[in-house]
Design an enzyme around this catalytic site. Structure first.
Site, PDB file in Angstrom:
ATOM      1  N   ASP A 110      22.618  10.556  15.122  1.00  0.00           N
ATOM      2  CA  ASP A 110      21.777  11.270  14.152  1.00  0.00           C
ATOM      3  C   ASP A 110      22.586  12.458  13.636  1.00  0.00           C
ATOM      4  O   ASP A 110      22.792  13.437  14.349  1.00  0.00           O
ATOM      5  CB  ASP A 110      20.490  11.735  14.846  1.00  0.00           C
ATOM      6  CG  ASP A 110      19.598  12.525  13.911  1.00  0.00           C
ATOM      7  OD1 ASP A 110      20.027  12.845  12.780  1.00  0.00           O
ATOM      8  OD2 ASP A 110      18.466  12.847  14.330  1.00  0.00           O
ATOM      9  N   VAL A 111      23.042  12.360  12.387  1.00  0.00           N
ATOM     10  CA  VAL A 111      23.966  13.391  11.887  1.00  0.00           C
ATOM     11  C   VAL A 111      23.264  14.719  11.572  1.00  0.00           C
ATOM     12  O   VAL A 111      23.927  15.700  11.243  1.00  0.00           O
ATOM     13  CB  VAL A 111      24.791  12.905  10.668  1.00  0.00           C
ATOM     14  CG1 VAL A 111      25.838  11.897  11.095  1.00  0.00           C
ATOM     15  CG2 VAL A 111      23.911  12.362   9.562  1.00  0.00           C
ATOM     16  N   TYR A 169      13.820  17.451  -1.563  1.00  0.00           N
ATOM     17  CA  TYR A 169      14.981  16.582  -1.824  1.00  0.00           C
ATOM     18  C   TYR A 169      15.883  17.213  -2.887  1.00  0.00           C
ATOM     19  O   TYR A 169      17.102  17.321  -2.709  1.00  0.00           O
ATOM     20  CB  TYR A 169      14.497  15.207  -2.275  1.00  0.00           C
ATOM     21  CG  TYR A 169      15.597  14.209  -2.533  1.00  0.00           C
ATOM     22  CD1 TYR A 169      16.287  13.617  -1.483  1.00  0.00           C
ATOM     23  CD2 TYR A 169      15.949  13.843  -3.835  1.00  0.00           C
ATOM     24  CE1 TYR A 169      17.299  12.689  -1.711  1.00  0.00           C
ATOM     25  CE2 TYR A 169      16.955  12.921  -4.072  1.00  0.00           C
ATOM     26  CZ  TYR A 169      17.625  12.341  -3.006  1.00  0.00           C
ATOM     27  OH  TYR A 169      18.631  11.426  -3.239  1.00  0.00           O
ATOM     28  N   GLY A 182      25.799   7.102   7.377  1.00  0.00           N
ATOM     29  CA  GLY A 182      24.839   6.216   6.713  1.00  0.00           C
ATOM     30  C   GLY A 182      25.552   5.050   6.061  1.00  0.00           C
ATOM     31  O   GLY A 182      25.201   4.628   4.960  1.00  0.00           O
ATOM     32  N   ILE A 242      19.709   4.266  -8.155  1.00  0.00           N
ATOM     33  CA  ILE A 242      20.570   3.186  -7.646  1.00  0.00           C
ATOM     34  C   ILE A 242      19.717   2.234  -6.806  1.00  0.00           C
ATOM     35  O   ILE A 242      18.860   2.664  -6.024  1.00  0.00           O
ATOM     36  CB  ILE A 242      21.720   3.766  -6.774  1.00  0.00           C
ATOM     37  CG1 ILE A 242      22.527   4.825  -7.546  1.00  0.00           C
ATOM     38  CG2 ILE A 242      22.622   2.642  -6.273  1.00  0.00           C
ATOM     39  CD1 ILE A 242      23.253   4.351  -8.780  1.00  0.00           C
ATOM     40  N   SER A 246      22.901  13.991  -5.710  1.00  0.00           N
ATOM     41  CA  SER A 246      22.021  13.205  -6.603  1.00  0.00           C
ATOM     42  C   SER A 246      21.818  14.007  -7.879  1.00  0.00           C
ATOM     43  O   SER A 246      21.890  15.244  -7.871  1.00  0.00           O
ATOM     44  CB  SER A 246      20.669  12.998  -5.916  1.00  0.00           C
ATOM     45  OG  SER A 246      19.703  12.569  -6.858  1.00  0.00           O
ATOM     46  N   ARG A 254      23.989   0.682   5.358  1.00  0.00           N
ATOM     47  CA  ARG A 254      23.059   0.154   4.344  1.00  0.00           C
ATOM     48  C   ARG A 254      23.388   0.815   3.006  1.00  0.00           C
ATOM     49  O   ARG A 254      24.049   1.856   2.953  1.00  0.00           O
ATOM     50  CB  ARG A 254      21.603   0.491   4.722  1.00  0.00           C
ATOM     51  CG  ARG A 254      21.117  -0.292   5.918  1.00  0.00           C
ATOM     52  CD  ARG A 254      19.605  -0.238   6.059  1.00  0.00           C
ATOM     53  NE  ARG A 254      19.099   1.013   6.572  1.00  0.00           N
ATOM     54  CZ  ARG A 254      18.160   1.742   5.968  1.00  0.00           C
ATOM     55  NH1 ARG A 254      17.662   1.359   4.812  1.00  0.00           N
ATOM     56  NH2 ARG A 254      17.737   2.866   6.515  1.00  0.00           N
ATOM     57  N   ASN A 277      27.272  10.705   3.328  1.00  0.00           N
ATOM     58  CA  ASN A 277      26.367   9.894   2.511  1.00  0.00           C
ATOM     59  C   ASN A 277      24.952   9.810   3.093  1.00  0.00           C
ATOM     60  O   ASN A 277      23.994   9.656   2.342  1.00  0.00           O
ATOM     61  CB  ASN A 277      26.976   8.479   2.390  1.00  0.00           C
ATOM     62  CG  ASN A 277      25.967   7.454   1.934  1.00  0.00           C
ATOM     63  OD1 ASN A 277      25.671   7.346   0.741  1.00  0.00           O
ATOM     64  ND2 ASN A 277      25.411   6.690   2.869  1.00  0.00           N
ATOM     65  N   LYS A 294      19.789  18.502  -2.472  1.00  0.00           N
ATOM     66  CA  LYS A 294      20.902  17.944  -3.235  1.00  0.00           C
ATOM     67  C   LYS A 294      21.616  19.031  -4.049  1.00  0.00           C
ATOM     68  O   LYS A 294      22.830  18.964  -4.266  1.00  0.00           O
ATOM     69  CB  LYS A 294      20.405  16.799  -4.123  1.00  0.00           C
ATOM     70  CG  LYS A 294      19.915  15.584  -3.314  1.00  0.00           C
ATOM     71  CD  LYS A 294      21.032  15.017  -2.452  1.00  0.00           C
ATOM     72  CE  LYS A 294      20.639  13.797  -1.653  1.00  0.00           C
ATOM     73  NZ  LYS A 294      21.736  13.265  -0.825  1.00  0.00           N
TER      74      LYS A 294
HETATM   75  P1  NDP Z   1      19.493   3.927   2.303  1.00  0.00           P
HETATM   76  O1  NDP Z   1      18.129   4.374   2.703  1.00  0.00           O
HETATM   77  O2  NDP Z   1      19.669   2.571   1.706  1.00  0.00           O
HETATM   78  O3  NDP Z   1      20.480   4.044   3.578  1.00  0.00           O
HETATM   79  C1  NDP Z   1      20.486   5.223   4.296  1.00  0.00           C
HETATM   80  C2  NDP Z   1      21.571   5.195   5.348  1.00  0.00           C
HETATM   81  O4  NDP Z   1      21.615   6.505   5.933  1.00  0.00           O
HETATM   82  C3  NDP Z   1      21.265   4.233   6.487  1.00  0.00           C
HETATM   83  O5  NDP Z   1      22.487   3.705   6.993  1.00  0.00           O
HETATM   84  C4  NDP Z   1      20.604   5.139   7.530  1.00  0.00           C
HETATM   85  O6  NDP Z   1      20.708   4.684   8.882  1.00  0.00           O
HETATM   86  C5  NDP Z   1      21.415   6.399   7.337  1.00  0.00           C
HETATM   87  N1  NDP Z   1      20.765   7.607   7.828  1.00  0.00           N
HETATM   88  C6  NDP Z   1      19.610   8.185   7.402  1.00  0.00           C
HETATM   89  N2  NDP Z   1      19.347   9.296   8.139  1.00  0.00           N
HETATM   90  C7  NDP Z   1      20.366   9.409   9.031  1.00  0.00           C
HETATM   91  C8  NDP Z   1      20.672  10.322  10.065  1.00  0.00           C
HETATM   92  N3  NDP Z   1      19.877  11.361  10.345  1.00  0.00           N
HETATM   93  N4  NDP Z   1      21.794  10.118  10.803  1.00  0.00           N
HETATM   94  C9  NDP Z   1      22.619   9.081  10.542  1.00  0.00           C
HETATM   95  N5  NDP Z   1      22.385   8.176   9.577  1.00  0.00           N
HETATM   96  C10 NDP Z   1      21.261   8.333   8.831  1.00  0.00           C
HETATM   97  O7  NDP Z   1      20.048   5.062   1.338  1.00  0.00           O
HETATM   98  P2  NDP Z   1      20.864   4.982  -0.051  1.00  0.00           P
HETATM   99  O8  NDP Z   1      22.049   4.126   0.107  1.00  0.00           O
HETATM  100  O9  NDP Z   1      19.927   4.732  -1.171  1.00  0.00           O
HETATM  101  O10 NDP Z   1      21.297   6.517  -0.215  1.00  0.00           O
HETATM  102  C11 NDP Z   1      22.521   7.010   0.304  1.00  0.00           C
HETATM  103  C12 NDP Z   1      22.725   8.402  -0.239  1.00  0.00           C
HETATM  104  O11 NDP Z   1      22.721   8.378  -1.658  1.00  0.00           O
HETATM  105  C13 NDP Z   1      21.630   9.397   0.180  1.00  0.00           C
HETATM  106  O12 NDP Z   1      22.210  10.637   0.475  1.00  0.00           O
HETATM  107  C14 NDP Z   1      20.764   9.489  -1.076  1.00  0.00           C
HETATM  108  O13 NDP Z   1      20.089  10.714  -1.161  1.00  0.00           O
HETATM  109  C15 NDP Z   1      21.804   9.342  -2.154  1.00  0.00           C
HETATM  110  N6  NDP Z   1      21.272   8.905  -3.441  1.00  0.00           N
HETATM  111  C16 NDP Z   1      20.609   7.699  -3.560  1.00  0.00           C
HETATM  112  C17 NDP Z   1      20.091   7.318  -4.796  1.00  0.00           C
HETATM  113  C18 NDP Z   1      19.359   6.031  -4.975  1.00  0.00           C
HETATM  114  O14 NDP Z   1      18.726   5.875  -6.053  1.00  0.00           O
HETATM  115  N7  NDP Z   1      19.412   5.090  -4.046  1.00  0.00           N
HETATM  116  C19 NDP Z   1      20.231   8.175  -5.985  1.00  0.00           C
HETATM  117  C20 NDP Z   1      20.934   9.408  -5.732  1.00  0.00           C
HETATM  118  C21 NDP Z   1      21.430   9.743  -4.511  1.00  0.00           C
HETATM  119  P3  NDP Z   1      19.594   3.666   9.500  1.00  0.00           P
HETATM  120  O15 NDP Z   1      19.856   2.341   8.840  1.00  0.00           O
HETATM  121  O16 NDP Z   1      19.849   3.643  10.964  1.00  0.00           O
HETATM  122  O17 NDP Z   1      18.255   4.231   9.130  1.00  0.00           O
END
Ligand code: NDP
Length: 257
Positions: A71-72, A163, A20, A196, A150, A23, A98, A167
């Site tokens: 897809d992980v 969720y 991930g 975040i 999280s 983004r 991540n 976590k």
């Molecule tokens: P985003 O939604 O901004 O980005 C998610 C990323 O994960 C993208 O690159 C997406 O790929 C990828 N992804 C999702 N599912 C898969 C999959 N099955 N296989 C491969 N890649 C995947 O997420 P955040 O940056 O906000 O969150 C990142 C991590 O931090 C997560 O684990 C989240 O739970 C955790 N977190 C976030 C918080 C927040 O407030 N933002 C707070 C606490 C924890 P694609 O672009 O192709 O969809």
């Protein structure tokens, strides 16, 4: 993207895989690792536009990087992701689990399908990725894994039961895997962010967001850099005596198990 931090760490020659990583939080972790000299592989699921723009920006900054769609939550795809990474960059030294999905659902909306999707994406992926790299890490007597959990895993989350459970499972995995691999110089830690600012929050209603900000002593939403700073520390040699731990980055919000 904030590019103005001091260059505290040197990851030259290291190969990093960030799931991930195209983004949000993952992208900033990958960027900071690349800035510190690592060869960086960013994984994503399907958003090609985000992947292309990430790689373009990283290359513009002079980084050795590539993006791999996989897809992980699917073990075969993880094995392909790791094989491609090793073929093109070398054995993986640094793994950041991540990739994750957030499901904002009350109990009446949560069903078995959504439960499974959350658990497969957030928990199974971490197991598949870690298991795909751990034997080589043990053989090479070097490995660093950071799992992005999280504070939802440390609190009651009535509108995000799946969720929060996923976590909490990541925290348990980190504790046990950290213990299991520590004698091989393979460290496993977790980072538990609070709120975040990323696209994952797009579906969270404004009043819920405001309530969460009100409960944050720092009085603001965190940035991706707030999280990346802690992750880089845990991946670095500065943290060589730390394994199996979950560290919270939440603007002072206190969470108790
Ligand atoms: P985003 O939604 O901004 O980005 C998610 C990323 O994960 C993208 O690159 C997406 O790929 C990828 N992804 C999702 N599912 C898969 C999959 N099955 N296989 C491969 N890649 C995947 O997420 P955040 O940056 O906000 O969150 C990142 C991590 O931090 C997560 O684990 C989240 O739970 C955790 N977190 C976030 C918080 C927040 O407030 N933002 C707070 C606490 C924890 P694609 O672009 O192709 O969809």
């Amino acid at each position: 993207m904030n590019q103005n931090h001091l260059q505290e760490y040197d990851f030259s020659g290291r190969v990093a895989l960030v799931t991930g990583g195209t983004r949000g939080i993952g992208r900033q972790i990958a960027f900071r690792l690349g800035q510190a000299g690592a060869k960086v592989v960013v994984n994503y699921r399907s958003n090609q536009v985000a992947a292309d723009s990430t790689i373009a920006e990283f290359r513009k900054a002079g980084m050795n990087c590539m993006a791999v769609a996989a897809d992980v939550s699917n073990q075969q795809e993880v094995l392909r992701l790791v094989a491609e990474t090793e073929d093109r960059m070398g054995p993986i030294d640094l793994l950041v689990n991540n990739a994750g999905v957030f499901d904002y659902l009350n109990h009446a909306e949560l069903d078995a399908e959504r439960w499974r999707h959350t658990m497969e994406t957030n928990v199974d992926s971490m197991f598949y990725c870690t298991w795909a790299v751990k034997d080589k890490m043990i053989e090479r007597q070097f490995g660093r894994v950071v799992n992005i959990t999280s504070i939802a895993g440390l609190e009651a989350k009535p509108y995000a039961i799946a969720y929060a459970t996923s976590k909490a499972a990541m925290i348990g995995f980190t504790r046990s895997a950290g213990h299991a691999f520590a004698s091989h110089n393979v460290r496993v830690n977790a980072v538990a962010p609070g709120l975040i600012d990323t696209e994952i929050l797009a579906d969270v209603e404004q009043d819920v967001l405001q309530q969460l900000i009100d409960r944050t002593p720092a009085g603001r939403i965190g940035t991706v850099d707030d999280v990346a700073s802690l992750v880089l520390f845990l991946l670095s040699e500065q943290a060589d005596y730390i394994s199996g731990q979950t560290m919270v980055v939440s603007g002072g919000r206190v969470t108790l198990p």
